[in-house]
Design an enzyme around this catalytic site. Structure first.
Site, PDB file in Angstrom:
ATOM      1  N   TRP A   1      48.224  49.372  38.582  1.00 22.82           N
ATOM      2  CA  TRP A   1      49.169  50.167  37.776  1.00 22.82           C
ATOM      3  C   TRP A   1      49.479  49.488  36.447  1.00 22.82           C
ATOM      4  O   TRP A   1      50.119  50.093  35.585  1.00 22.82           O
ATOM      5  CB  TRP A   1      50.471  50.386  38.557  1.00 22.82           C
ATOM      6  CG  TRP A   1      50.333  51.220  39.796  1.00 22.82           C
ATOM      7  CD1 TRP A   1      49.182  51.750  40.313  1.00 22.82           C
ATOM      8  CD2 TRP A   1      51.385  51.622  40.684  1.00 22.82           C
ATOM      9  NE1 TRP A   1      49.446  52.452  41.462  1.00 22.82           N
ATOM     10  CE2 TRP A   1      50.793  52.384  41.720  1.00 22.82           C
ATOM     11  CE3 TRP A   1      52.766  51.410  40.717  1.00 22.82           C
ATOM     12  CZ2 TRP A   1      51.552  52.934  42.761  1.00 22.82           C
ATOM     13  CZ3 TRP A   1      53.519  51.948  41.754  1.00 22.82           C
ATOM     14  CH2 TRP A   1      52.913  52.705  42.759  1.00 22.82           C
ATOM     15  N   LYS A   2      49.070  48.257  36.285  1.00 22.87           N
ATOM     16  CA  LYS A   2      49.344  47.491  35.052  1.00 22.87           C
ATOM     17  C   LYS A   2      50.848  47.540  34.732  1.00 22.87           C
ATOM     18  O   LYS A   2      51.659  47.564  35.653  1.00 22.87           O
ATOM     19  CB  LYS A   2      48.495  48.014  33.896  1.00 22.87           C
ATOM     20  CG  LYS A   2      47.016  48.117  34.267  1.00 22.87           C
ATOM     21  CD  LYS A   2      46.131  48.341  33.098  1.00 22.87           C
ATOM     22  CE  LYS A   2      44.707  48.551  33.594  1.00 22.87           C
ATOM     23  NZ  LYS A   2      43.735  48.589  32.515  1.00 22.87           N
TER      24      LYS A   2
ATOM     25  N   SER B   1      37.300  53.058  33.647  1.00 21.46           N
ATOM     26  CA  SER B   1      37.354  54.505  33.422  1.00 21.46           C
ATOM     27  C   SER B   1      36.780  55.317  34.581  1.00 21.46           C
ATOM     28  O   SER B   1      36.119  56.341  34.381  1.00 21.46           O
ATOM     29  CB  SER B   1      36.662  54.859  32.102  1.00 21.46           C
ATOM     30  OG  SER B   1      37.328  54.230  31.021  1.00 21.46           O
TER      31      SER B   1
ATOM     32  N   GLY C   1      42.392  51.881  37.023  1.00 22.58           N
ATOM     33  CA  GLY C   1      43.554  51.715  36.155  1.00 22.58           C
ATOM     34  C   GLY C   1      44.235  53.048  35.908  1.00 22.58           C
ATOM     35  O   GLY C   1      45.015  53.538  36.721  1.00 22.58           O
ATOM     36  N   GLY C   2      43.890  53.671  34.779  1.00 20.83           N
ATOM     37  CA  GLY C   2      44.553  54.913  34.358  1.00 20.83           C
ATOM     38  C   GLY C   2      44.643  55.976  35.444  1.00 20.83           C
ATOM     39  O   GLY C   2      45.706  56.585  35.644  1.00 20.83           O
TER      40      GLY C   2
HETATM   41  C1  PEP Z   1      41.367  48.242  35.135  1.00 22.69           C
HETATM   42  O1  PEP Z   1      41.990  47.820  34.174  1.00 22.69           O
HETATM   43  O2  PEP Z   1      41.311  47.577  36.176  1.00 22.69           O
HETATM   44  C2  PEP Z   1      40.700  49.530  34.975  1.00 22.69           C
HETATM   45  C3  PEP Z   1      39.632  49.771  35.678  1.00 22.69           C
HETATM   46  O3  PEP Z   1      41.250  50.419  34.066  1.00 22.69           O
HETATM   47  P1  PEP Z   1      40.770  51.924  33.751  1.00 22.69           P
HETATM   48  O4  PEP Z   1      40.452  52.573  35.067  1.00 22.69           O
HETATM   49  O5  PEP Z   1      41.953  52.555  33.087  1.00 22.69           O
HETATM   50  O6  PEP Z   1      39.585  51.808  32.869  1.00 22.69           O
END
Ligand code: PEP
Length: 250
Positions: A10-11, A213, A234-235
Site C-alpha cells: 500500500w506504500k 504495474s 502497488g497501485g
Molecule cells: C510496487 O511498488 O511494489 C509496485 C509493483 O507498484 P505498482 O504496482 O504500482 O507498479
C-alpha cells in the site's frame, strides 16, 4: 508446488480508517478466489494493528513495508522487526526500489534487516530489479544477480527456505508500463538459476513474484509463466476489486 502469492504494497497511502475498509473489502471477496492463492496486505506501520485485527480469522496475512536495521534503542523514527512481529505481522518487504532509491538502502543495510526479520520469524519479501538505464544497457541480469548475491547468498539454507523474492523492474513500477510476460519469465528463470547455483534444489521452492504495474487485465498472462509465482502489487492493491481481480487471474 510453489506457493502462489499476491501481495499488496500500500506504500504511503490510505488513512487508518480507509486501510481498515480496504482490508474488509479484500476479506469480503477472498472467497471468490481460488484457495491456493495466498493474499498478503502490507499497510503503512500506523495501520498494522487495526488491519491485523480486522483480518483476524480470515486467510489474509499481513506484512510491513520495511523494518529497522537495529534490534532496539535510540533510533528515532525507526520501527523494529520485533515490534512488527509482536503485532502479528508475518511478512516484511525488504529492499523495495523506492527505499533503495530514496532512502539509500544498500546491501549492507539489507543484510542487517534480513537478520532482524529472521530473528523475529518474519518472512522477508526481498525485492530486486533494474532501472531503465540498466535495462536498456542490457545489464538487468547482472543487476539482479548482484542484488541476490550480496544479500540472499548470506542466508542459511534454513532461512532461504522461508524467503520470498519479488522481481520488480524499476521502469515498470507505477508507470503503467509492464514487463511482457516473456520478459518476466526470462528474468524469473534467470533469478531461479542464480538461486540454484547457491541453494540447489531448494531454489525450486522459492516463490518469485513479479511487480510493476500489474493489474487484473495483464496478471493472467504474466502469472501463466512457469517461473512467475504471483505478484507484488502497488497501485492496484489500493482497490479491493482490482487486488482480488489479480488473484482471480491465476
Ligand atoms: C510496487 O511498488 O511494489 C509496485 C509493483 O507498484 P505498482 O504496482 O504500482 O507498479
Amino acid at each position: 508446488m510453489r506457493k502462489k502469492i499476491v501481495a499488496g504494497n500500500w506504500k504511503m497511502n490510505t488513512l487508518p480508517a480507509e486501510g481498515v475498509e480496504l482490508a474488509k473489502g479484500v476479506a469480503a471477496g477472498k472467497g471468490e478466489v481460488c484457495d491456493s492463492v495466498n493474499f498478503i496486505v502490507c499497510p503503512p506501520f500506523t495501520h498494522l494493528h487495526s488491519v491485523i485485527e480486522t483480518l483476524k480469522g480470515t486467510a489474509i496475512e499481513v506484512g510491513a513495508q520495511d523494518c529497522a536495521t537495529e534490534v532496539k534503542g535510540a533510533y528515532t523514527g525507526e520501527v523494529a522487526a520485533s515490534m512488527i512481529a509482536a503485532l502479528g505481522c508475518k511478512y516484511v518487504i525488504l529492499g523495495h526500489s523506492e527505499r533503495r532509491q530514496y532512502y539509500g538502502e544498500t546491501s549492507e543495510s539489507l543484510n542487517k534487516k534480513m537478520a532482524r526479520a529472521y530473528e523475529n520469524n518474519l518472512v522477508p519479501i526481498y525485492c530486486v530489479g533494474e532501472n531503465l538505464e540498466e535495462r536498456e544497457a542490457g545489464r538487468h541480469f547482472e543487476v539482479c544477480k548482484q542484488q541476490i548475491e550480496e544479500v540472499v547468498f548470506n542466508l542459511s539454507e534454513e532461512q532461504f527456505a522461508k524467503l520470498v523474492i519479488a522481481y520488480e523492474p524499476v521502469w515498470a513500477i507505477g508507470t503503467g508500463k509492464t514487463a511482457t510476460a516473456d520478459q518476466a519469465q526470462e528474468i524469473h528463470a534467470y533469478i531461479r538459476e542464480v538461486l540454484r547455483s547457491k541453494f540447489g534444489a531448494a531454489a525450486e521452492e522459492c516463490p518469485i513474484l513479479y511487480g510493476g504495474s500489474c493489474k487484473p487485465s495483464n496478471a493472467g498472462e504474466i502469472f501463466s509463466k512457469a517461473d512467475v509465482d504471483g505478484g507484488l502489487i502497488g497501485g492496484a492493491a489500493l482497490k479491493a476489486e482490482d487486488f482480488l481481480g489479480i488473484g482471480k487471474a491465476f
